[in-house]
Design a protein around this motif. Sequence first.
Motif, PDB file in Angstrom:
ATOM      1  N   GLN A 125       0.838  -1.213   0.000  1.00  0.00           N
ATOM      2  CA  GLN A 125       0.000   0.000   0.000  1.00  0.00           C
ATOM      3  C   GLN A 125       0.867   1.254   0.000  1.00  0.00           C
ATOM      4  OE1 GLN A 125      -2.760  -0.163   3.313  1.00  0.00           O
ATOM      5  NE2 GLN A 125      -3.273  -2.290   2.836  1.00  0.00           N
ATOM      6  N   GLY A 126       1.932   1.234   0.779  1.00  0.00           N
ATOM      7  CA  GLY A 126       2.840   2.378   0.828  1.00  0.00           C
ATOM      8  C   GLY A 126       3.479   2.655  -0.522  1.00  0.00           C
ATOM      9  N   ALA A 127       3.826   1.602  -1.237  1.00  0.00           N
ATOM     10  CA  ALA A 127       4.394   1.776  -2.580  1.00  0.00           C
ATOM     11  C   ALA A 127       3.341   2.346  -3.529  1.00  0.00           C
ATOM     12  CB  ALA A 127       4.932   0.445  -3.097  1.00  0.00           C
ATOM     13  N   ALA A 128       2.130   1.847  -3.444  1.00  0.00           N
ATOM     14  CA  ALA A 128       1.053   2.350  -4.303  1.00  0.00           C
ATOM     15  C   ALA A 128       0.744   3.819  -4.020  1.00  0.00           C
ATOM     16  CB  ALA A 128      -0.203   1.494  -4.109  1.00  0.00           C
ATOM     17  N   GLU A 129       0.900   4.234  -2.770  1.00  0.00           N
ATOM     18  CA  GLU A 129       0.643   5.629  -2.377  1.00  0.00           C
ATOM     19  C   GLU A 129       1.829   6.543  -2.666  1.00  0.00           C
ATOM     20  OE1 GLU A 129      -0.231   5.405   1.793  1.00  0.00           O
ATOM     21  OE2 GLU A 129      -2.177   4.431   1.468  1.00  0.00           O
ATOM     22  N   GLY A 130       2.984   5.959  -2.969  1.00  0.00           N
ATOM     23  CA  GLY A 130       4.170   6.763  -3.243  1.00  0.00           C
ATOM     24  C   GLY A 130       5.026   7.054  -2.032  1.00  0.00           C
ATOM     25  N   GLY A 131       4.703   6.495  -0.886  1.00  0.00           N
ATOM     26  CA  GLY A 131       5.482   6.724   0.324  1.00  0.00           C
ATOM     27  C   GLY A 131       6.601   5.723   0.533  1.00  0.00           C
ATOM     28  N   ILE A 132       6.578   4.647  -0.219  1.00  0.00           N
ATOM     29  CA  ILE A 132       7.603   3.599  -0.143  1.00  0.00           C
ATOM     30  C   ILE A 132       8.063   3.312  -1.564  1.00  0.00           C
ATOM     31  CG2 ILE A 132       8.015   1.153   0.393  1.00  0.00           C
ATOM     32  CD1 ILE A 132       6.078   1.437   2.735  1.00  0.00           C
ATOM     33  N   ARG A 133       9.339   3.070  -1.706  1.00  0.00           N
ATOM     34  CA  ARG A 133       9.916   2.787  -3.029  1.00  0.00           C
ATOM     35  C   ARG A 133       9.141   1.664  -3.719  1.00  0.00           C
ATOM     36  NH1 ARG A 133      16.065   3.422  -3.246  1.00  0.00           N
ATOM     37  NH2 ARG A 133      15.715   1.917  -4.883  1.00  0.00           N
ATOM     38  N   PRO A 134       8.795   1.855  -4.984  1.00  0.00           N
ATOM     39  CA  PRO A 134       8.049   0.821  -5.699  1.00  0.00           C
ATOM     40  C   PRO A 134       8.911  -0.347  -6.179  1.00  0.00           C
ATOM     41  CG  PRO A 134       8.429   2.697  -7.129  1.00  0.00           C
ATOM     42  CD  PRO A 134       8.952   3.080  -5.760  1.00  0.00           C
ATOM     43  N   ASP A 135      10.234  -0.189  -6.102  1.00  0.00           N
ATOM     44  CA  ASP A 135      11.127  -1.235  -6.608  1.00  0.00           C
ATOM     45  C   ASP A 135      11.566  -2.217  -5.524  1.00  0.00           C
ATOM     46  OD1 ASP A 135      12.647   0.675  -5.271  1.00  0.00           O
ATOM     47  OD2 ASP A 135      14.344   0.546  -6.659  1.00  0.00           O
ATOM     48  N   VAL A 136      10.847  -2.231  -4.406  1.00  0.00           N
ATOM     49  CA  VAL A 136      11.158  -3.136  -3.300  1.00  0.00           C
ATOM     50  C   VAL A 136      10.050  -4.168  -3.194  1.00  0.00           C
ATOM     51  CG1 VAL A 136      11.457  -3.263  -0.801  1.00  0.00           C
ATOM     52  CG2 VAL A 136      12.432  -1.350  -2.060  1.00  0.00           C
ATOM     53  N   ASP A 137      10.427  -5.435  -3.163  1.00  0.00           N
ATOM     54  CA  ASP A 137       9.445  -6.505  -3.027  1.00  0.00           C
ATOM     55  C   ASP A 137       8.809  -6.420  -1.633  1.00  0.00           C
ATOM     56  OD1 ASP A 137       8.937  -9.450  -1.919  1.00  0.00           O
ATOM     57  OD2 ASP A 137       8.619  -9.453  -4.096  1.00  0.00           O
ATOM     58  N   PRO A 138       7.473  -6.297  -1.554  1.00  0.00           N
ATOM     59  CA  PRO A 138       6.812  -6.128  -0.246  1.00  0.00           C
ATOM     60  C   PRO A 138       7.068  -7.268   0.737  1.00  0.00           C
ATOM     61  CG  PRO A 138       5.316  -5.531  -2.008  1.00  0.00           C
ATOM     62  CD  PRO A 138       6.533  -6.147  -2.659  1.00  0.00           C
TER      63      PRO A 138
END
Length: 185
Positions: free
Chosen positions: A121-134
């Motif tokens: 969710q954080g990656a989708a919101e832009g608060g967490i890097r999107p290139d990191v496997d959740p």
Amino acid sequence: MAARVFNERGYDGTSMEDLARALGVTKSAIYHHVTGKTELLRRSLDLAMDALFAVTREEASTTGPAVDRLEHVLRGSVRVLVEELPHVTLLLRVRGNTEVEKRALERRREFDRLIADLVRQGAAEGGIRPDVDPAVAARLLFGMVNSIAEWYKPDRGLDSSEIADTLARIAFAGLSVSRTHPLAE
């Protein structure tokens, strides 16, 4: 007390006699309250998992940006580990040898999925890097939290908030002050 003895001797290596001796009571006194050491194990593991899941239901874990919720869960998990050290340590050592342990491991996997969802969710919101496997990020973050059980000593002056602050700084801002890492670009 049972959790401490299980951690010292191992669950399989602990007898009811060992537990009675550590508690300073007779075995019959223990059996008056529980059905046996399996129940003591279940209670200890449930105490640890219930406390961790309680953190995920706190308001700061359920409202706001996912990255903030993740940080709150991370900090709360450090607090739980420190406050319930013998029980969480026992939880981290179970291997699924009994039905009680298998149930605890399933609850740990459920917790891991909640953390991975927060990262996603954080990656989708832009608060967490999107290139990191959740899932990997969740395991690494809680690997740091769980490692505290191996070195933390309550009598050494560190409290859970100091540990959580340091862990959150490293997890969310990194160690480097000004250096740009090639993977960060």
